[in-house]
Write a protein that holds these residues in place. Structure first.
Motif, PDB file in Angstrom:
ATOM      1  N   GLY A  46       0.766  -1.237   0.000  1.00  0.00           N
ATOM      2  CA  GLY A  46       0.000   0.000   0.000  1.00  0.00           C
ATOM      3  C   GLY A  46       0.799   1.289   0.000  1.00  0.00           C
ATOM      4  O   GLY A  46       0.225   2.374   0.030  1.00  0.00           O
ATOM      5  N   TYR A  47       2.109   1.198  -0.018  1.00  0.00           N
ATOM      6  CA  TYR A  47       2.931   2.404  -0.085  1.00  0.00           C
ATOM      7  C   TYR A  47       2.874   2.999  -1.491  1.00  0.00           C
ATOM      8  O   TYR A  47       2.626   2.294  -2.466  1.00  0.00           O
ATOM      9  CB  TYR A  47       4.387   2.091   0.272  1.00  0.00           C
ATOM     10  CG  TYR A  47       4.601   1.776   1.732  1.00  0.00           C
ATOM     11  CD1 TYR A  47       4.952   2.774   2.626  1.00  0.00           C
ATOM     12  CD2 TYR A  47       4.453   0.479   2.213  1.00  0.00           C
ATOM     13  CE1 TYR A  47       5.156   2.490   3.966  1.00  0.00           C
ATOM     14  CE2 TYR A  47       4.642   0.178   3.547  1.00  0.00           C
ATOM     15  CZ  TYR A  47       4.991   1.195   4.418  1.00  0.00           C
ATOM     16  OH  TYR A  47       5.190   0.905   5.742  1.00  0.00           O
ATOM     17  N   THR A  48       3.148   4.297  -1.596  1.00  0.00           N
ATOM     18  CA  THR A  48       3.195   4.924  -2.913  1.00  0.00           C
ATOM     19  C   THR A  48       4.506   4.539  -3.592  1.00  0.00           C
ATOM     20  O   THR A  48       5.454   4.080  -2.934  1.00  0.00           O
ATOM     21  CB  THR A  48       3.137   6.464  -2.807  1.00  0.00           C
ATOM     22  OG1 THR A  48       4.320   6.914  -2.136  1.00  0.00           O
ATOM     23  CG2 THR A  48       1.888   6.944  -2.095  1.00  0.00           C
ATOM     24  N   LEU A  49       4.583   4.777  -4.884  1.00  0.00           N
ATOM     25  CA  LEU A  49       5.821   4.502  -5.607  1.00  0.00           C
ATOM     26  C   LEU A  49       6.961   5.366  -5.063  1.00  0.00           C
ATOM     27  O   LEU A  49       8.086   4.903  -4.917  1.00  0.00           O
ATOM     28  CB  LEU A  49       5.637   4.773  -7.108  1.00  0.00           C
ATOM     29  CG  LEU A  49       4.732   3.806  -7.869  1.00  0.00           C
ATOM     30  CD1 LEU A  49       4.587   4.246  -9.314  1.00  0.00           C
ATOM     31  CD2 LEU A  49       5.262   2.402  -7.809  1.00  0.00           C
ATOM     32  N   ALA A  50       6.642   6.621  -4.748  1.00  0.00           N
ATOM     33  CA  ALA A  50       7.662   7.533  -4.225  1.00  0.00           C
ATOM     34  C   ALA A  50       8.185   7.045  -2.875  1.00  0.00           C
ATOM     35  O   ALA A  50       9.393   7.104  -2.615  1.00  0.00           O
ATOM     36  CB  ALA A  50       7.097   8.940  -4.097  1.00  0.00           C
ATOM     37  N   GLN A  51       7.301   6.568  -2.016  1.00  0.00           N
ATOM     38  CA  GLN A  51       7.733   6.064  -0.707  1.00  0.00           C
ATOM     39  C   GLN A  51       8.587   4.808  -0.873  1.00  0.00           C
ATOM     40  O   GLN A  51       9.621   4.660  -0.213  1.00  0.00           O
ATOM     41  CB  GLN A  51       6.510   5.760   0.175  1.00  0.00           C
ATOM     42  CG  GLN A  51       5.774   6.996   0.632  1.00  0.00           C
ATOM     43  CD  GLN A  51       4.420   6.676   1.258  1.00  0.00           C
ATOM     44  OE1 GLN A  51       3.755   5.698   0.871  1.00  0.00           O
ATOM     45  NE2 GLN A  51       4.013   7.495   2.214  1.00  0.00           N
ATOM     46  N   ALA A  52       8.156   3.906  -1.733  1.00  0.00           N
ATOM     47  CA  ALA A  52       8.927   2.677  -1.979  1.00  0.00           C
ATOM     48  C   ALA A  52      10.301   3.025  -2.559  1.00  0.00           C
ATOM     49  O   ALA A  52      11.317   2.424  -2.183  1.00  0.00           O
ATOM     50  CB  ALA A  52       8.165   1.753  -2.920  1.00  0.00           C
ATOM     51  N   ALA A  53      10.335   4.003  -3.444  1.00  0.00           N
ATOM     52  CA  ALA A  53      11.596   4.424  -4.043  1.00  0.00           C
ATOM     53  C   ALA A  53      12.516   5.017  -2.982  1.00  0.00           C
ATOM     54  O   ALA A  53      13.713   4.720  -2.935  1.00  0.00           O
ATOM     55  CB  ALA A  53      11.338   5.434  -5.156  1.00  0.00           C
ATOM     56  N   HIS A  54      11.966   5.842  -2.124  1.00  0.00           N
ATOM     57  CA  HIS A  54      12.753   6.476  -1.073  1.00  0.00           C
ATOM     58  C   HIS A  54      13.358   5.435  -0.127  1.00  0.00           C
ATOM     59  O   HIS A  54      14.538   5.505   0.223  1.00  0.00           O
ATOM     60  CB  HIS A  54      11.888   7.473  -0.302  1.00  0.00           C
ATOM     61  CG  HIS A  54      12.619   8.154   0.804  1.00  0.00           C
ATOM     62  ND1 HIS A  54      13.564   9.129   0.574  1.00  0.00           N
ATOM     63  CD2 HIS A  54      12.568   7.976   2.151  1.00  0.00           C
ATOM     64  CE1 HIS A  54      14.060   9.520   1.737  1.00  0.00           C
ATOM     65  NE2 HIS A  54      13.469   8.842   2.705  1.00  0.00           N
ATOM     66  N   VAL A  55      12.572   4.475   0.294  1.00  0.00           N
ATOM     67  CA  VAL A  55      13.041   3.453   1.238  1.00  0.00           C
ATOM     68  C   VAL A  55      14.144   2.591   0.614  1.00  0.00           C
ATOM     69  O   VAL A  55      15.127   2.267   1.267  1.00  0.00           O
ATOM     70  CB  VAL A  55      11.863   2.563   1.709  1.00  0.00           C
ATOM     71  CG1 VAL A  55      12.349   1.349   2.470  1.00  0.00           C
ATOM     72  CG2 VAL A  55      10.908   3.384   2.568  1.00  0.00           C
TER      73      VAL A  55
END
Length: 174
Positions: A46-55
């Motif tokens: 459920g994370y956004t693409l931006a959040q997944a990319a950041h992590v």
């Protein structure tokens, strides 16, 4: 206002994908595959693409690319890199034997106005002799791989100073 993240199902991910991605994380041996699986698992949770990319340290377009590729194939192999040929070899026709052959005679034998080879001069000479361009950096790397050491020529002969004992005596007087 930020846009609400798409649900995993809207991105094409199911609960089976979450299970598959978790298993892939445990088994991953390649760090890139691990990063990609981790990013996709975050999106599946459920994370956004931006959040997944950041992590994961990937870019958002990269996460989107791997997500699209995974959803099309539904296999972990989709997260692996495609084999590539790599950088084409430079100056293939110039062999170590040819380099040693050219080094065995001084450049003055070939009409150069010097008696020592420099890397740049040898590279130009090899290019002229074998009709194959070679960069001095490539030549230096090859010579190092051959176990050859290159020292810059010393133009001034190293001799002891004529008054060395007197100089040392002046320094040691205290």
């Amino acid at each position: 206002p930020m846009r609400k993240a798409l649900a995993p199902a809207e991105r094409g991910l199911t609960r089976y994908d979450r299970t598959r991605l978790r298993r892939a994380l445990r088994r991953a041996e390649d760090v890139r595959v691990y990063q990609r699986a981790q990013a996709l698992l975050l999106v599946a949770e459920g994370y956004t693409l931006a959040q997944a990319a950041h992590v994961t340290g990937l870019s958002r377009p990269t996460v989107y690319f791997w997500l699209k590729r995974y959803v099309q194939q539904r296999r972990m192999e989709a997260l692996r890199d495609v084999p590539r040929r790599g950088r084409p070899p430079a100056a293939e026709r110039i062999t170590p034997e040819q380099i040693l052959l050219e080094l065995s005679s001084p450049p003055s034998d070939w009409g150069y106005s010097t008696h020592i080879w420099t890397v740049a001069l040898l590279a130009r000479h090899l290019e002229w002799r074998y009709g194959c361009p070679i960069n001095p950096h490539t030549l230096r790397r090859r010579m190092k791989a051959m176990g050859l050491r290159w020292k810059r020529p010393r133009y001034v002969y190293s001799e002891k100073a004529p008054h060395l004992p007197q100089k040392k005596e002046l320094l040691s007087v205290g």
